[in-house]
Every structure is written in C-alpha cells, then in structure tokens.
Scaffold this motif. Structure first.
Motif: not given
Length: 168
Positions: A90-118
């Motif tokens: 909520g405080s960092k911008s994806g323009r400046d950093t990869d928040k998903i990587e920074d938070c060590d989150l695991t991407l999954c994909y649903g219908e329409g290749d919609a990304p969400f987190f394990e």
C-alpha cells in the motif's frame, strides 16, 4: 496449492471487518505482467443477479493501467498477521519496485490468467462487467466522502462478476 475452488455463492466472509482490519490485495494483469496494490475499499455482493465484487482505483495509481488493459482482476484476502505485506504493497509503487518479489509472494493464475497469491486465505477472481468514474457532482452528503478528495484524484469503480473463488 492449498487454496481450493469454492462456489462464490457459499462464501460469507465478514467483509466489513476484513477490509477495515486487514485490507486485501487487488491484482490486475496476466502472465506477461501484473501489479498489486492494497485496498481497503471493496464491496462484495449480488448485482444484476450475479455474485460481484467492486473495487476502486485512482487513475494515478500504477495498477490503474493494468485494470484498464485487462478483463480480469483478483482480490486476495490474507490471513491475520499479514500487516507488513499490506503496508508494503500500500505504500510502494510497482513503477519503482517489484512488490510481489519484495514480499516473497507466490503467483497463481485463475480464469483469464488473472494473477492471485497462494498465501491468501480467500481469493475472488473477477471478470470486469462495469466501470465508472466516481463524480463529485453525484455526492449527496459531503461527510465522510470529500476529505478523501481534497487533492483530486477521484476513483474509478470497477465491478466484476466473481467467476472463481478460492478458499483455504
């Protein structure tokens, strides 16, 4: 994956408490690229006889372009104790950093290749069905709305049909 598909019509999360106390991650994009942001404003219910979820994004947010460019978005509710992730996203911008990587989150994909987190405990995969900009001319009671817009930046509301739900 510990998350499993659920019928959206059977979900009864304490939505007011969840979004006030925990927040959630709104994610838009696809396998080629995505962005996530913390949201505290979200509505889930039934509209036009289908289960829906409405989220709000200001045009200046990096996620806005992903919401505009993609037909699907997800809302991932995390377990209690995820305040650091919510604060960071909520405080960092994806323009400046990869928040998903920074938070060590695991991407999954649903219908329409919609990304969400394990790591989430509840995920709503939504297909956009309606979008509209909020408008100051439509405000019927200033308080508590206008304090959020003293510097402009009115949100766009995106309503999505819940096409998949995952629960832990």
């Amino acid at each position: 994956m510990n998350l499993h598909l659920a019928d959206p019509k059977t979900l009864t999360p304490e939505i007011f408490r969840i979004f006030v106390e925990r927040g959630a991650l709104l994610t838009a994009g696809d396998r080629a690229g995505c962005n996530t942001m913390t949201v505290g404003w979200c509505q889930a219910g039934t509209l036009w006889n289908v289960p829906t979820c409405t989220v709000y994004v200001r045009p200046e947010r990096y996620t806005y372009a992903f919401m505009e460019a993609n037909d699907y978005f997800t809302v991932s509710v995390f377990p209690e104790g995820s305040k650091k992730i919510m604060a960071y996203c909520g405080s960092k911008s994806g323009r400046d950093t990869d928040k998903i990587e920074d938070c060590d989150l695991t991407l999954c994909y649903g219908e329409g290749d919609a990304p969400f987190f394990e790591e989430a405990e509840l995920v709503l995969v939504c297909k956009k069905i309606y979008a509209q900009d909020l408008d100051a001319a439509c405000v019927v009671q200033d308080d508590p709305i206008l304090p959020f817009y003293q510097k402009g930046g009115w949100h766009r509301a995106y309503t999505g049909k819940v096409v998949e739900a995952y629960i832990r």
